[in-house]
Design an enzyme around this catalytic site. Sequence first.
Site, PDB file in Angstrom:
ATOM      1  N   ALA A 219       0.798  -1.234   0.000  1.00 53.43           N
ATOM      2  CA  ALA A 219       0.000   0.000   0.000  1.00 53.43           C
ATOM      3  C   ALA A 219       0.826   1.277   0.000  1.00 53.43           C
ATOM      4  O   ALA A 219       0.261   2.367  -0.035  1.00 53.43           O
ATOM      5  CB  ALA A 219      -0.932  -0.002   1.220  1.00 53.43           C
ATOM      6  N   SER A 220       2.131   1.166   0.011  1.00 56.87           N
ATOM      7  CA  SER A 220       2.952   2.375   0.138  1.00 56.87           C
ATOM      8  C   SER A 220       3.203   3.082  -1.179  1.00 56.87           C
ATOM      9  O   SER A 220       3.671   4.220  -1.197  1.00 56.87           O
ATOM     10  CB  SER A 220       4.297   2.027   0.787  1.00 56.87           C
ATOM     11  N   ARG A 221       2.888   2.426  -2.309  1.00 54.97           N
ATOM     12  CA  ARG A 221       3.130   3.056  -3.609  1.00 54.97           C
ATOM     13  C   ARG A 221       2.407   2.286  -4.711  1.00 54.97           C
ATOM     14  O   ARG A 221       1.837   1.221  -4.476  1.00 54.97           O
ATOM     15  CB  ARG A 221       4.622   3.091  -3.921  1.00 54.97           C
TER      16      ARG A 221
ATOM     17  N   TYR B  60       9.277 -14.381 -11.997  1.00 56.18           N
ATOM     18  CA  TYR B  60       8.116 -13.506 -11.799  1.00 56.18           C
ATOM     19  C   TYR B  60       6.873 -14.124 -12.438  1.00 56.18           C
ATOM     20  O   TYR B  60       5.810 -14.188 -11.819  1.00 56.18           O
ATOM     21  CB  TYR B  60       8.412 -12.132 -12.405  1.00 56.18           C
TER      22      TYR B  60
END
Length: 233
Positions: free
Chosen positions: A8-10, A147
């Site tokens: 949630a920080s970026r 990935y």
Amino acid sequence: MTALVTGASRGIGESIALELAALGFDMALVGRNAAALEKVKAKMQGVKVCCIEADLSQVESIPGIVEEAVSALGGLDVLVNCAGLPQQGPFTEVTPEEWDRVFSVNARAPFFLCQAALPHLKRSSRPTVINISSVVGFKGYANQSVYSSSKHALAGFTQVFAKEVQPFGIRVHLISPGGVATEMVKKMRPDLSAVELIQPEEIAEIVRFLVTRKGTGTIDEFYIRRYGGLAFD
């Protein structure tokens, strides 16, 4: 209503968290950078927000993350698994340590977050889980072996999880975007034109749609391609 958003920080996670807060959700923001989480929190008004600094690669911390969120917010209605780690390079150069690092965040963490959140979601009147995957979860791209594998794993788990929790009325959705304008995509796909990239806010709009729509019809999965990408490819 309450929501927990990882990553949630970026980027996409931040946009989703802000969108849910704008809808009136009390929020639990999870990320590795406490200062960045506090900056996101400062953009939210009129809702309760708790910031949880955590490294999702440490599986033993996951039950505590959920419990801290539930304790702070009083319950859990929506879980958004958005945190992810990139990987770039020939498959022949991948190390076991790199494999473990990427899988621990992209596949294992959502699995055990869902497991830890399930008892609380069962008590919700409108429980929803949204897993943020990627186009690489059903397509293969050169030099993204780990990935891509991790996102295939996430997609497979999401399908099984949705079936197992359907009797409890829990709605489970998978969002698989193409290239989004985030630092991760810019690093992994520098060949993509910035003007073609999907904006994080566009993914947040889909989350808004999912948590606010009414009716009995359910959309299991969204694939959002770049406008310049080939239609129905």
